[in-house]
Write a protein that holds these residues in place. Structure first.
Motif, PDB file in Angstrom:
ATOM      1  N   UNK B  16       0.807  -1.210   0.000  1.00  0.00           N
ATOM      2  CA  UNK B  16       0.000   0.000   0.000  1.00  0.00           C
ATOM      3  C   UNK B  16       0.845   1.267   0.000  1.00  0.00           C
ATOM      4  N   UNK B  17       0.376   2.243  -0.714  1.00  0.00           N
ATOM      5  CA  UNK B  17       0.869   3.620  -0.629  1.00  0.00           C
ATOM      6  C   UNK B  17       2.378   3.755  -0.761  1.00  0.00           C
ATOM      7  N   UNK B  18       2.949   2.945  -1.627  1.00  0.00           N
ATOM      8  CA  UNK B  18       4.368   3.111  -1.923  1.00  0.00           C
ATOM      9  C   UNK B  18       5.286   2.860  -0.733  1.00  0.00           C
ATOM     10  N   UNK B  19       4.755   2.209   0.308  1.00  0.00           N
ATOM     11  CA  UNK B  19       5.604   1.920   1.460  1.00  0.00           C
ATOM     12  C   UNK B  19       6.837   1.157   1.026  1.00  0.00           C
ATOM     13  N   UNK B  20       6.586   0.230   0.095  1.00  0.00           N
ATOM     14  CA  UNK B  20       7.677  -0.630  -0.332  1.00  0.00           C
ATOM     15  C   UNK B  20       8.809   0.188  -0.925  1.00  0.00           C
ATOM     16  N   UNK B  21       8.450   1.117  -1.826  1.00  0.00           N
ATOM     17  CA  UNK B  21       9.526   1.804  -2.519  1.00  0.00           C
ATOM     18  C   UNK B  21      10.360   2.663  -1.571  1.00  0.00           C
ATOM     19  N   UNK B  22       9.704   3.200  -0.519  1.00  0.00           N
ATOM     20  CA  UNK B  22      10.479   3.974   0.452  1.00  0.00           C
ATOM     21  C   UNK B  22      11.548   3.116   1.109  1.00  0.00           C
ATOM     22  N   UNK B  23      11.157   1.847   1.391  1.00  0.00           N
ATOM     23  CA  UNK B  23      12.067   0.990   2.128  1.00  0.00           C
ATOM     24  C   UNK B  23      12.873   0.107   1.200  1.00  0.00           C
ATOM     25  N   UNK B  24      12.763   0.379  -0.104  1.00  0.00           N
ATOM     26  CA  UNK B  24      13.348  -0.534  -1.075  1.00  0.00           C
ATOM     27  C   UNK B  24      14.837  -0.728  -0.867  1.00  0.00           C
ATOM     28  N   UNK B  25      15.517   0.398  -0.589  1.00  0.00           N
ATOM     29  CA  UNK B  25      16.971   0.326  -0.417  1.00  0.00           C
ATOM     30  C   UNK B  25      17.349  -0.643   0.692  1.00  0.00           C
ATOM     31  N   UNK B  26      16.648  -0.513   1.811  1.00  0.00           N
ATOM     32  CA  UNK B  26      16.941  -1.358   2.958  1.00  0.00           C
ATOM     33  C   UNK B  26      16.636  -2.826   2.631  1.00  0.00           C
ATOM     34  N   UNK B  27      15.485  -3.041   1.990  1.00  0.00           N
ATOM     35  CA  UNK B  27      15.105  -4.416   1.653  1.00  0.00           C
ATOM     36  C   UNK B  27      16.152  -5.028   0.727  1.00  0.00           C
ATOM     37  N   UNK B  28      16.544  -4.261  -0.307  1.00  0.00           N
ATOM     38  CA  UNK B  28      17.514  -4.805  -1.260  1.00  0.00           C
ATOM     39  C   UNK B  28      18.843  -5.095  -0.567  1.00  0.00           C
ATOM     40  N   UNK B  29      19.256  -4.220   0.366  1.00  0.00           N
ATOM     41  CA  UNK B  29      20.526  -4.478   1.058  1.00  0.00           C
ATOM     42  C   UNK B  29      20.440  -5.786   1.833  1.00  0.00           C
ATOM     43  N   UNK B 343       4.490  -6.587  10.094  1.00  0.00           N
ATOM     44  CA  UNK B 343       5.786  -6.145  10.614  1.00  0.00           C
ATOM     45  C   UNK B 343       5.871  -4.625  10.602  1.00  0.00           C
ATOM     46  N   UNK B 344       5.422  -4.043   9.503  1.00  0.00           N
ATOM     47  CA  UNK B 344       5.457  -2.586   9.367  1.00  0.00           C
ATOM     48  C   UNK B 344       4.597  -1.927  10.456  1.00  0.00           C
ATOM     49  N   UNK B 349       4.223   2.537  11.513  1.00  0.00           N
ATOM     50  CA  UNK B 349       4.208   2.782  10.078  1.00  0.00           C
ATOM     51  C   UNK B 349       5.209   3.867   9.666  1.00  0.00           C
ATOM     52  N   UNK B 350       5.339   4.908  10.499  1.00  0.00           N
ATOM     53  CA  UNK B 350       6.214   6.000  10.081  1.00  0.00           C
ATOM     54  C   UNK B 350       7.556   5.988  10.789  1.00  0.00           C
ATOM     55  N   UNK B 351       7.857   4.911  11.453  1.00  0.00           N
ATOM     56  CA  UNK B 351       9.110   4.905  12.212  1.00  0.00           C
ATOM     57  C   UNK B 351      10.165   4.067  11.509  1.00  0.00           C
ATOM     58  N   UNK B 352      11.397   4.268  11.950  1.00  0.00           N
ATOM     59  CA  UNK B 352      12.481   3.467  11.401  1.00  0.00           C
ATOM     60  C   UNK B 352      12.326   2.004  11.767  1.00  0.00           C
ATOM     61  N   UNK B 353      11.793   1.762  12.988  1.00  0.00           N
ATOM     62  CA  UNK B 353      11.606   0.374  13.403  1.00  0.00           C
ATOM     63  C   UNK B 353      10.698  -0.366  12.441  1.00  0.00           C
ATOM     64  N   UNK B 354       9.643   0.314  12.022  1.00  0.00           N
ATOM     65  CA  UNK B 354       8.714  -0.292  11.073  1.00  0.00           C
ATOM     66  C   UNK B 354       9.434  -0.673   9.790  1.00  0.00           C
ATOM     67  N   UNK B 355      10.259   0.266   9.295  1.00  0.00           N
ATOM     68  CA  UNK B 355      10.985   0.016   8.050  1.00  0.00           C
ATOM     69  C   UNK B 355      11.937  -1.151   8.209  1.00  0.00           C
ATOM     70  N   UNK B 356      12.624  -1.187   9.350  1.00  0.00           N
ATOM     71  CA  UNK B 356      13.605  -2.255   9.561  1.00  0.00           C
ATOM     72  C   UNK B 356      12.910  -3.605   9.669  1.00  0.00           C
ATOM     73  N   UNK B 357      11.809  -3.639  10.430  1.00  0.00           N
ATOM     74  CA  UNK B 357      11.065  -4.899  10.563  1.00  0.00           C
ATOM     75  C   UNK B 357      10.537  -5.367   9.215  1.00  0.00           C
ATOM     76  N   UNK B 358       9.958  -4.438   8.463  1.00  0.00           N
ATOM     77  CA  UNK B 358       9.427  -4.796   7.137  1.00  0.00           C
ATOM     78  C   UNK B 358      10.537  -5.366   6.261  1.00  0.00           C
ATOM     79  N   UNK B 359      11.683  -4.696   6.261  1.00  0.00           N
ATOM     80  CA  UNK B 359      12.786  -5.162   5.414  1.00  0.00           C
ATOM     81  C   UNK B 359      13.268  -6.530   5.864  1.00  0.00           C
TER      82      UNK B 359
END
Lengths: 116, 547
Positions: B16-29, B343-344, B349-359
């Motif tokens: 949803x709502x481009x969440x993925x693309x924001x965290x894409x860098x982290x996920x790819x790493x 996980x997010x 949703x708007x925190x770094x923890x969310x991004x890290x968990x999602x990735x």
């Protein structure tokens, strides 16, 4: 990884006559009975119990929806019971195998391989 | 594997709502870290792979616990992580029904198959099936059914992988999805050709640890939100789902009509009887030194897989309770992204923890896919090299080196075929493929394995009848089922040649497989080889002369 331990020594396979004799021996008969009389009925039982659960889920919605405590209903309890019986059967078989199957199998194996 | 019914493919939505693309860098790493780590393991394992026993069976030196972890890693596909959690998030209780079939199935392997197979076979399922039969026809049949089951399973995983990873990375273009499928295919070829069974086993162990750790973390966070009160969690899930109490009862997904109920029964039978006939699972038992260790592996696997499926309950109901159903569906119609979304939300949703968990959870899903496809590729290339090349084409005269080389070429071939088919199948309904893999395994392989091990009178014709009969019936029925044609969700929605009403053929094809094995045996004038059966029976129960 336990790669340091050497692979089990390769034994010459006993002869067909030895296998046929072993198969006909009373000792092997006991081992076979100990395995089959445990594994076969239990397999039929757990499959029947699983199918009963599947059938209840399909055709007894009302019963399955009965609440037991808070939002926990019969369906959830029976589902968790399937997990529990699976764990118990696995544990039970491990115990049975260690007590009734392994010693008999070991005895026959060492006798047959020792002679080869 | 759960992708059965919740098709991973055919979804064109994204997180949803481009969440993925924001965290894409982290996920790819994180993906890259996992790939790099597994490649190091693979090269290391490759250096230690010297003979056929190393390539096919990892040198037979893994412990029961290690193999139990690897078996779990081989079995719990991304679809059972993402698929079951998603199915529970959307359909509540009905999503849970699968995990039970997948778990109970292990008892068949434990009580009847794992130890005798370990004692009497060397590298493949065909070793046991052909043991006391005429080698060439039975090996050909065993090889055929191994490859058919593994390719269908593989294809489903590849197609699912492409779509899932694309979803997680927010890739929506066709070329992007094809690229992901190709990347997965190339990686699996590298794992298997270089690392053989040793490399594959370690990749599967690492994956199992990551998957279970990820599940424990999410389960803990979900339960923490509800003060460890399960009833509250279920209540919130039911309320938030908009379905009320029905969400906690059977029937939301399968209760609609008499046919859908019958279909569920058919699927249930295929699941519970299919596992012990899946070649990629069976060859794992050759990686331990003894039957006792094989037994230990299954017991560990039952514990780990059981615990994991219990945690998917918390994940699924947690997602249902904490995320609006519309948001889950908007991300993926089948609910396959419910666990990453959870996980997010748990991290914020708007925190770094969310991004890290999602990735992290996305990387775990990726690891999961790679470990499963590697196992499947290894099973089919082993069977090609050992059953068909060495024993049928070369009539048992191939050297070990030739055999391993044949397995490596077969891996490249099978990998290439699955990349092409996986790319073609990226938008198809993969449900039929997975259901077919389980149904064929239960209809063709299981009857033949059980008869071979336990029925003295069983003959070569019986084995051929049950393998080919089960295979043809299962594949045939699926061909004429709604999976292939006649419905909007079919592979070919625009044509309709279906006459078999169920999506899963198991309820017919499994009894047919068992029946044909018996009929083929009783009708043939062939005299069973009593000496060979004595050898097989004594070896399978005692371990005499085990490799």
């Amino acid at each position: 990884m336990a790669t340091e331990t050497p692979p089990p020594a390769k034994h010459q396979l006993p002869s067909p006559v030895e296998f046929t004799e072993a198969q006909a021996s009373a000792e092997f008969g006991e081992l076979r009975r100990a395995h089959r009389s445990f594994a076969f009925p239990l397999t039929i039982a757990f499959i029947a119990w699983y199918l009963l659960y599947v059938l209840l889920s399909c055709y007894a919605g009302g019963f399955m929806g009965t609440e037991i405590a808070g939002n926990i209903n019969v369906a959830l309890v029976l589902g968790l019971a399937q997990f529990l019986t699976t764990f118990l059967i696995a544990w039970w078989y491990a115990r049975h195998a260690a007590a009734k199957l392994d010693p008999r199998a070991e005895a026959i194996k060492s006798r047959m391989e020792g002679g080869a | 594997m759960i992708s059965a019914q919740h098709t991973i493919a055919a979804q064109h939505t994204w997180l949803a709502a481009g969440e993925a693309s924001e965290h894409r860098g982290l996920i790819i790493s994180l993906f890259a870290v996992f790939v790099a780590a597994t490649l190091v393991i693979t090269v290391w394992a490759g250096r230690q792979t010297k003979d056929a026993a190393d390539f096919y069976a990892g040198g037979r030196q893994f412990t029961g616990f290690q193999n139990g972890l690897a078996v779990s890693g081989d079995y719990m596909s991304a679809a059972s992580f993402l698929g079951i959690a998603g199915a529970i998030a959307l359909f509540g209780y009905d999503g849970f029904l699968y995990s039970i079939g997948f778990l109970v199935a292990w008892l068949v392997a434990l009580l009847l198959v794992a130890e005798p197979l370990r004692n009497s076979g060397r590298y493949t399922m065909g070793d046991v099936l052909a043991y006391r039969m005429r080698q060439r026809p039975v090996r050909t049949a065993a090889g055929t059914s191994t490859i058919v089951v593994s390719i269908f399973y593989l294809l489903a995983q590849m197609a699912g992988a492409g779509v899932l990873v694309s979803l997680l990375l927010g890739i929506t273009s066709d070329s992007g999805k094809i690229g992901i499928v190709a990347l997965v295919g190339v990686l699996m070829i590298v794992y298997v050709t270089i690392g053989g069974m040793k490399g594959t086993t370690w990749v599967q162990m690492v994956k199992a640890v990551l998957l279970i750790a990820g599940a424990i973390l999410l389960t803990f966070l979900v339960l923490l939100k509800f003060d460890f009160n399960v009833s509250d969690l279920l209540g919130s899930a039911a309320d938030n789902s908009g379905k009320g109490k029905a969400f906690l009862e059977p029937g939301l997904k399968y209760g609609a009509t008499g046919t859908s109920k019958l279909d569920f029964i058919s699927l249930g039978i295929a699941l519970v009887l299919g596992t012990a006939g899946l070649p990629h699972i069976l060859i794992r038992f050759y990686t331990v030194p003894t039957a006792k260790a094989a037994r230990k592996s299954v017991i560990w696997a039952i514990g780990l897989i059981g615990a994991f499926y219990l945690m998917t309950l918390a994940l699924g109901f947690g997602a249902a309770a904490l995320i609006k159903p519309a948001e889950i569906i908007a991300s993926n119609k089948a609910g396959n992204t419910a666990a990453p979304l959870l996980a997010l939300h748990l991290g914020g949703v708007d925190s770094n923890w969310g991004a890290i968990l999602l990735a992290s959870i996305s990387a775990v899903a990726f690891a999961t896919i790679l470990a499963v496809v590697a196992g499947l590729t290894l099973a089919s290339s082993s069977s090609f090299a050992h059953d068909i090349y060495a024993n049928v084409i070369k009539k048992g005269q191939a050297t070990e080196k030739q055999e391993i080389n044949a397995a490596r070429y077969a891996t490249v071939g099978i990998g290439a075929v699955s990349i092409v088919l996986g790319a073609l199948a990226r938008d198809l309904n993969v449900a039929g493929l997975v259901a077919l893999a389980f149904a064929v395994a239960a209809s063709a392989n299981l009857p033949t394995i059980l008869y071979s091990l336990f029925w003295k009178r069983f003959t070569t014709s019986g084995a051929l009848w049950s393998i080919y009969g089960g295979l043809v019936t299962a594949v045939g029925l699926v061909l004429f089922s709604p999976v292939v044609s006649g419905k909007p969700t079919s592979m070919f929605p625009d044509v309709d040649f279906h006459w078999f009403p169920l999506e899963n053929p198991g309820i017919i094809s499994i009894p047919v497989g068992f029946l044909l094995g018996a009929v083929g045996t009783l009708l043939s004038k062939e005299v069973p080889d009593a000496e060979k059966y004595a050898e097989l029976e004594v070896r399978s129960l005692t371990g005499t002369g085990a490799h």
